[in-house]
Design a protein around this motif. Structure first.
Motif, PDB file in Angstrom:
ATOM      1  N   PRO A 200       0.826  -1.205   0.000  1.00 51.55           N
ATOM      2  CA  PRO A 200       0.000   0.000   0.000  1.00 51.55           C
ATOM      3  C   PRO A 200       0.863   1.258   0.000  1.00 51.55           C
ATOM      4  O   PRO A 200       1.724   1.438   0.859  1.00 51.55           O
ATOM      5  CB  PRO A 200      -0.814  -0.143   1.289  1.00 51.55           C
ATOM      6  CG  PRO A 200      -0.961  -1.628   1.452  1.00 51.55           C
ATOM      7  CD  PRO A 200       0.368  -2.190   1.005  1.00 51.55           C
ATOM      8  N   ASN A 202      -0.315   4.680  -0.567  1.00 53.75           N
ATOM      9  CA  ASN A 202      -0.967   5.967  -0.341  1.00 53.75           C
ATOM     10  C   ASN A 202      -0.880   6.837  -1.586  1.00 53.75           C
ATOM     11  O   ASN A 202      -0.650   8.036  -1.528  1.00 53.75           O
ATOM     12  CB  ASN A 202      -0.330   6.662   0.856  1.00 53.75           C
ATOM     13  CG  ASN A 202      -1.196   7.788   1.416  1.00 53.75           C
ATOM     14  OD1 ASN A 202      -0.719   8.892   1.627  1.00 53.75           O
ATOM     15  ND2 ASN A 202      -2.460   7.516   1.660  1.00 53.75           N
ATOM     16  N   GLU A 208      -5.720   4.797   3.204  1.00 53.17           N
ATOM     17  CA  GLU A 208      -5.650   3.353   3.294  1.00 53.17           C
ATOM     18  C   GLU A 208      -5.578   2.966   4.769  1.00 53.17           C
ATOM     19  O   GLU A 208      -5.577   3.816   5.655  1.00 53.17           O
ATOM     20  CB  GLU A 208      -4.404   2.834   2.552  1.00 53.17           C
ATOM     21  CG  GLU A 208      -4.437   3.106   1.052  1.00 53.17           C
ATOM     22  CD  GLU A 208      -3.121   2.800   0.352  1.00 53.17           C
ATOM     23  OE1 GLU A 208      -2.071   2.894   1.009  1.00 53.17           O
ATOM     24  OE2 GLU A 208      -3.151   2.473  -0.835  1.00 53.17           O
ATOM     25  N   THR A 209      -5.518   1.679   5.024  1.00 51.93           N
ATOM     26  CA  THR A 209      -5.299   1.094   6.347  1.00 51.93           C
ATOM     27  C   THR A 209      -6.194   1.746   7.411  1.00 51.93           C
ATOM     28  O   THR A 209      -7.390   1.890   7.208  1.00 51.93           O
ATOM     29  CB  THR A 209      -3.799   1.145   6.719  1.00 51.93           C
ATOM     30  OG1 THR A 209      -3.340   2.493   6.830  1.00 51.93           O
ATOM     31  CG2 THR A 209      -2.976   0.443   5.666  1.00 51.93           C
ATOM     32  N   LEU A 212      -8.519   4.668   6.379  1.00 53.81           N
ATOM     33  CA  LEU A 212      -9.702   4.253   5.630  1.00 53.81           C
ATOM     34  C   LEU A 212     -10.720   3.615   6.575  1.00 53.81           C
ATOM     35  O   LEU A 212     -11.930   3.874   6.480  1.00 53.81           O
ATOM     36  CB  LEU A 212      -9.302   3.275   4.524  1.00 53.81           C
ATOM     37  CG  LEU A 212     -10.424   2.702   3.662  1.00 53.81           C
ATOM     38  CD1 LEU A 212     -11.262   3.803   3.029  1.00 53.81           C
ATOM     39  CD2 LEU A 212      -9.851   1.785   2.589  1.00 53.81           C
ATOM     40  N   THR A 228      -7.715   3.534  -6.840  1.00 51.71           N
ATOM     41  CA  THR A 228      -6.362   3.050  -6.560  1.00 51.71           C
ATOM     42  C   THR A 228      -5.915   2.051  -7.608  1.00 51.71           C
ATOM     43  O   THR A 228      -4.793   2.122  -8.122  1.00 51.71           O
ATOM     44  CB  THR A 228      -6.301   2.416  -5.162  1.00 51.71           C
ATOM     45  OG1 THR A 228      -6.689   3.376  -4.177  1.00 51.71           O
ATOM     46  CG2 THR A 228      -4.893   1.937  -4.843  1.00 51.71           C
ATOM     47  N   PRO A 243      -4.718  -5.778   0.980  1.00 47.37           N
ATOM     48  CA  PRO A 243      -4.516  -5.045   2.226  1.00 47.37           C
ATOM     49  C   PRO A 243      -4.210  -5.973   3.401  1.00 47.37           C
ATOM     50  O   PRO A 243      -4.423  -7.173   3.325  1.00 47.37           O
ATOM     51  CB  PRO A 243      -5.857  -4.337   2.424  1.00 47.37           C
ATOM     52  CG  PRO A 243      -6.841  -5.223   1.736  1.00 47.37           C
ATOM     53  CD  PRO A 243      -6.124  -5.778   0.548  1.00 47.37           C
ATOM     54  N   TYR A 259      -6.862  -2.589   9.451  1.00 48.81           N
ATOM     55  CA  TYR A 259      -8.127  -1.852   9.507  1.00 48.81           C
ATOM     56  C   TYR A 259      -8.655  -1.766  10.938  1.00 48.81           C
ATOM     57  O   TYR A 259      -9.835  -1.514  11.155  1.00 48.81           O
ATOM     58  CB  TYR A 259      -9.168  -2.516   8.613  1.00 48.81           C
ATOM     59  CG  TYR A 259      -8.882  -2.395   7.125  1.00 48.81           C
ATOM     60  CD1 TYR A 259      -8.446  -1.200   6.569  1.00 48.81           C
ATOM     61  CD2 TYR A 259      -9.064  -3.482   6.286  1.00 48.81           C
ATOM     62  CE1 TYR A 259      -8.191  -1.087   5.205  1.00 48.81           C
ATOM     63  CE2 TYR A 259      -8.824  -3.386   4.915  1.00 48.81           C
ATOM     64  CZ  TYR A 259      -8.385  -2.182   4.386  1.00 48.81           C
ATOM     65  OH  TYR A 259      -8.132  -2.077   3.038  1.00 48.81           O
ATOM     66  N   TYR A 273     -13.118  -2.974  -0.516  1.00 53.60           N
ATOM     67  CA  TYR A 273     -11.894  -2.466  -1.136  1.00 53.60           C
ATOM     68  C   TYR A 273     -11.308  -3.474  -2.118  1.00 53.60           C
ATOM     69  O   TYR A 273     -10.975  -3.141  -3.258  1.00 53.60           O
ATOM     70  CB  TYR A 273     -10.892  -2.137  -0.035  1.00 53.60           C
ATOM     71  CG  TYR A 273      -9.591  -1.526  -0.498  1.00 53.60           C
ATOM     72  CD1 TYR A 273      -9.518  -0.186  -0.829  1.00 53.60           C
ATOM     73  CD2 TYR A 273      -8.430  -2.289  -0.569  1.00 53.60           C
ATOM     74  CE1 TYR A 273      -8.321   0.387  -1.236  1.00 53.60           C
ATOM     75  CE2 TYR A 273      -7.230  -1.733  -0.968  1.00 53.60           C
ATOM     76  CZ  TYR A 273      -7.182  -0.396  -1.304  1.00 53.60           C
ATOM     77  OH  TYR A 273      -5.993   0.152  -1.707  1.00 53.60           O
TER      78      TYR A 273
END
Length: 833
Positions: A200, A202, A208-209, A212, A228, A243, A259, A273
């Motif tokens: 990932p 950005n 992200e992560t 998000l 993305t 992810p 997450y 995602y």
């Protein structure tokens, strides 16, 4: 993270660090030339369509040939790869194996399954083994690859994948680099294209992560996934090493890449995602399934890596156990079996990346009975078989060398480990590019299993890889338009969608009325004091070991950005007067900064203190870096009698772990006894960024009636007793500081919308009482306003947010998988021994 060769392990340490940030995360590349030239002069082969041909040929600005078939596939072809065009019924096809015949795998009219079966049927076992290496690349260059370029030699030996860390250089030049890689890949080894992966990144500021996740908005996750993947593919990236869907324990070292701690939230965000990343959509938003804007996802780390004991970094041997004292491993499987393995769109399932850690129950017994890391673990692979999972797998980086090789240390060499991994379920070799060893590993596989079984094992893995690349349309059109890539990728800044996500991600934890809709300042451009913060530079990492580091003074916020919104008052940094560093340059001391005076600050509308959450990893003294693990293991140097375990700490000040476990759950057998990895009674030093707290303390001492606003960069929970009382406003920014959004919120232009994805502990004793595998089981901090900093807490202009997101995600955490009978599997596996 890439191509970690045994004899280069130390030299490549820095590159590997970048790579392992995920996964696993490597860039084996050593960036060199980065020419910005775009168009290549037409040269080499140019097809001449026959009379009545149903295709046209044009030379693109990037120099590759574009063949457009009427009502059929668009082909991309390098004029210098040696591959020619074959016509059949007037259509154009690429003669990828250069045999002058249209083979089934070259025929875009056939199904993916038919094409894959044909290609696999043509390949020898050793050839298939070679393409499973995912360890490139060489120099970063936009010019044709030189004969001795690392990417060329890797590709010509059969390697077909590797990770990039260069997309930040710009979408256009990155697309040119990948075009050069694909041209060489097209020229050899059946013309099989290269898989270029990425952690990932950005890209264009897209959240992200944890950031998000803090939006708790699966629809936004899907929208960001679509964009993305579109940008990655434009730059030549075809696979995401992510992810990271680990259900993060409260003190997990790598929590910032997840997450958060809740299975339902992780399930929803990850599924939306990944589904969006892997699909291609038409102009009406209809899901077309696999296509030119699809990116294959290796969700990680399958499965349970969020529950490492003491939160330790599982790249390192001190952390090679994930523990499940709450008997809750099943909850860590939910995102996979109920989510990314059963996507709602047309691409079916994600891939996976294996975990480093060994999963053990509350008594310290490995699940399935084998003390083996994820890449080798039959119990975890058996779950995949039970569910009928058959997508592509990749190992995390270094699992045959220095990390995640737990349980295989006594094997003869890397070739034997690779062969053993293939037997267990390994497919792509993450970060591995020593091609001679890969060849030797296939020979070992044959020696151990016989030619027929070895080829069956390896052909299954190769088929999965080739099917993915067929689905991504890489065999027919692997090239990219660098001008288009440059136009859609925002290098070094934020796209509008990026800013939209950032605005939704910031969490307001506290507000005494200082900030409100429409703003409260008396001028259009208020004045704000932003103090500098001091960092000792001390660090402990799996790669570098213990480092005293280089002390530094830096502004707490981005001054350039803040200057666009505020008149900024700050401190004065003098010349460094400390001891010289390794290069002979003097370093900063705490005495090298002069704080702004109380009189200067009195003229300000606000004080804004930029901070980062405190975190000190649990580690040992002495601490052997992961690169030296095998040697230390074989020399019996890992476990000295006087080993000292430092506690994990989530506070700025030093911490003595009086209430930690007396005896650790996990530990290797040393001299016939399980090693006790408890840190009870031991003391962690003050955090390296203790200077953040000192900056806030100074602000509080001179603030008077001036409101103090804290912008806290967060990756997990933290102990707020040290800071909360000194702040009038607290804004939490997951993953990184969001200076534009913080400024907009202070000025009342953007309403906070984010929610906490980690509980915030009442104190470190609450952290110690928490079970690593059980989400949301911790006593939470209560602030001066009576608000509890629990999971899904956040404020907006109206006060505590209590919307449908909060209602849904505040429900009791999920514990059971719906799509497999885990209890039956566990009982059956145990009964079968």
């Amino acid at each position: 993270m890439k191509n970690v060769q045994r004899f280069l392990a130390f030299v490549l340490a820095i590159g590997m660090a970048l790579s392992m940030a995920a996964c696993g995360q490597t860039p084996a590349s050593t960036p060199a030339s980065s020419s910005t030239s775009t168009a290549a002069e037409p040269s080499g082969y140019m097809p001449e369509p026959s009379e009545g041909a149903k295709y046209t040929v044009t030379t693109t600005e990037d120099g590759w040939l574009k063949l457009e078939n009427e009502g059929g596939e668009v082909l991309g072809l390098s004029p210098n790869s040696g591959v020619k065009v074959i016509e059949d019924d007037g259509y154009a096809f690429k003669d990828l194996n250069q045999n002058g015949t249209l083979d089934a795998y070259e025929d875009w009219r056939l199904t993916t399954e038919e094409r894959t079966a044909d290609l696999v049927g043509q390949m020898e076992g050793a050839e298939m083994a070679a393409i499973l290496s995912h360890g490139g690349w060489g120099d970063f260059t936009t010019e044709p690859l030189a004969e001795d370029d690392g990417s060329r030699t890797f590709l010509e030996a059969g390697g077909r994948g590797g990770v990039t860390r260069n997309i930040g250089r710009g979408g256009g030049v990155h697309a040119q680099w990948t075009n050069q890689i694909q041209a060489v890949a097209e020229s050899c080894y059946y013309g099989i294209p290269a898989m270029i992966s990425i952690d990932p990144a950005n890209i264009s500021g897209l959240v992200e992560t944890t950031a998000l996740a803090s939006t708790m908005d699966p629809e936004l996750a899907a929208e960001i996934g679509v964009e993305t993947s579109k940008e990655y593919r434009a730059a030549g990236v075809t696979a995401l090493l992510g992810p990271q869907v680990d259900i993060a324990g409260a003190s997990m070292s790598r929590a910032g890449g997840t997450y958060g701690e809740d299975p339902q939230l992780t399930l929803d965000i990850a599924t939306a995602y990944v589904n969006a990343m892997q699909s291609t959509y038409d102009e009406n938003g209809e899901d077309l399934g696999w296509g030119d804007e699809s990116v294959f996802c290796f969700t990680k780390h399958y499965a349970g890596a969020g529950a490492t004991e003491g939160g330790r970094d599982d790249h390192h041997y001190t952390a090679h156990y994930a523990v499940f004292p709450g008997d809750n491993l099943e909850a860590h499987l939910i995102t996979y079996f109920d989510g990314v393995f059963n996507l709602p769109g047309k691409t079916g399932s994600s891939g996976i990346m294996t975990q480093y850690s060994v999963n053990v129950d509350g008594e310290g017994n490995p699940y399935g009975g084998e003390d083996l890391a994820g890449a080798y673990n039959a119990y975890m692979y058996g779950l995949l078989d039970e569910a009928g999972y058959d997508s592509l797998t990749i190992t995390d980086w270094g699992v045959f060398q220095f990390a995640g090789c737990w349980g295989t240390e006594d094997m003869a060499d890397e070739a034997e480990k690779i062969a053993f991994g293939w037997e267990r379920g390994v497919e792509l070799l993450g970060g591995y590019g020593t091609m001679e060893t890969v060849a030797a590993a296939y020979d070992k596989l044959v020696e151990r299993n016989g030619e027929e079984t070895a080829k069956e094992i390896i052909s299954h893995a190769a088929s999965n890889y080739i099917e993915v690349m067929m689905n991504l349309n890489m065999f027919d059109q692997p090239y990219n338009d660098s001008a288009y890539a440059e136009s859609i990728i925002t290098t070094g800044g934020n796209s509008e969608l990026g800013l939209e996500g950032q605005r939704d991600s910031v969490v307001m934890l506290k507000n005494d009325g200082t900030i409100k809709e429409g703003g409260s300042a008396t001028s259009d451009k208020p004045t704000v004091y932003i103090p500098y913060v001091y960092n000792t530079g001390f660090s402990v990492s799996w790669m570098g070991g213990v480092s005293e580091g280089t002390p530094s003074w830096t502004p707490g916020m981005d001054m350039d950005v803040m200057g666009q919104y505020f008149n900024v008052v700050t401190d004065k940094l003098g010349d460094p007067t400390g001891e010289a560093d390794a290069e002979g340059n003097p370093t900063y001391t705490k005495d090298d900064l002069t704080r702004a005076t109380a009189e200067e600050i009195a003229a300000c509308d606000y004080i804004l203190v930029g901070m980062s959450n405190p975190y000190s990893i649990s580690y040992t003294d002495p601490y052997v870096s992961a690169f030296g693990y095998l040697e230390a293991y074989k020399n019996n140097e890992l476990y000295p009698d006087d080993i000292y375990w430092y506690p994990v700490s989530m506070q700025y000040g030093e911490y003595t772990a009086e209430t930690a476990r007396e005896t650790s759950i996990a530990g290797p057998i040393v001299d016939g006894e399980k090693q006790n990895r408890s840190y009870k009674g031991n003391t962690a030093p003050a955090a390296a960024n203790y200077g953040d707290l000192e900056a806030l303390q100074y602000a509080d001492s001179v603030a008077g009636d001036i409101p103090v606003i804290v912008s806290m960069k967060m990756e997990r929970g933290m102990v707020w007793t040290e800071t909360e009382s000194m702040a009038d406003v607290i804004l939490g920014c997951y993953s990184k500081q969001r200076p534009e959004v913080v400024a907009e919120i202070i000025l009342g232009e953007t309403e906070p919308n984010g929610l906490l994805v980690f509980q915030q502990p009442a104190d470190m004793e609450a952290v110690e009482a928490q079970l690593e595998d059980v989400p949301r089981d911790m006593e939470c901090y209560v602030d001066a306003n009576g608000n509890t900093y629990d999971f899904a807490f956040g404020l907006n202009w109206g006060g505590v947010i209590n919307d449908e997101r909060v209602e849904k995600y505040s429900a009791e955490p999920l514990t059971k998988v719906q799509n497999i009978d885990y209890a039956a599997y566990a009982a059956s596996y145990g009964a079968e021994g």
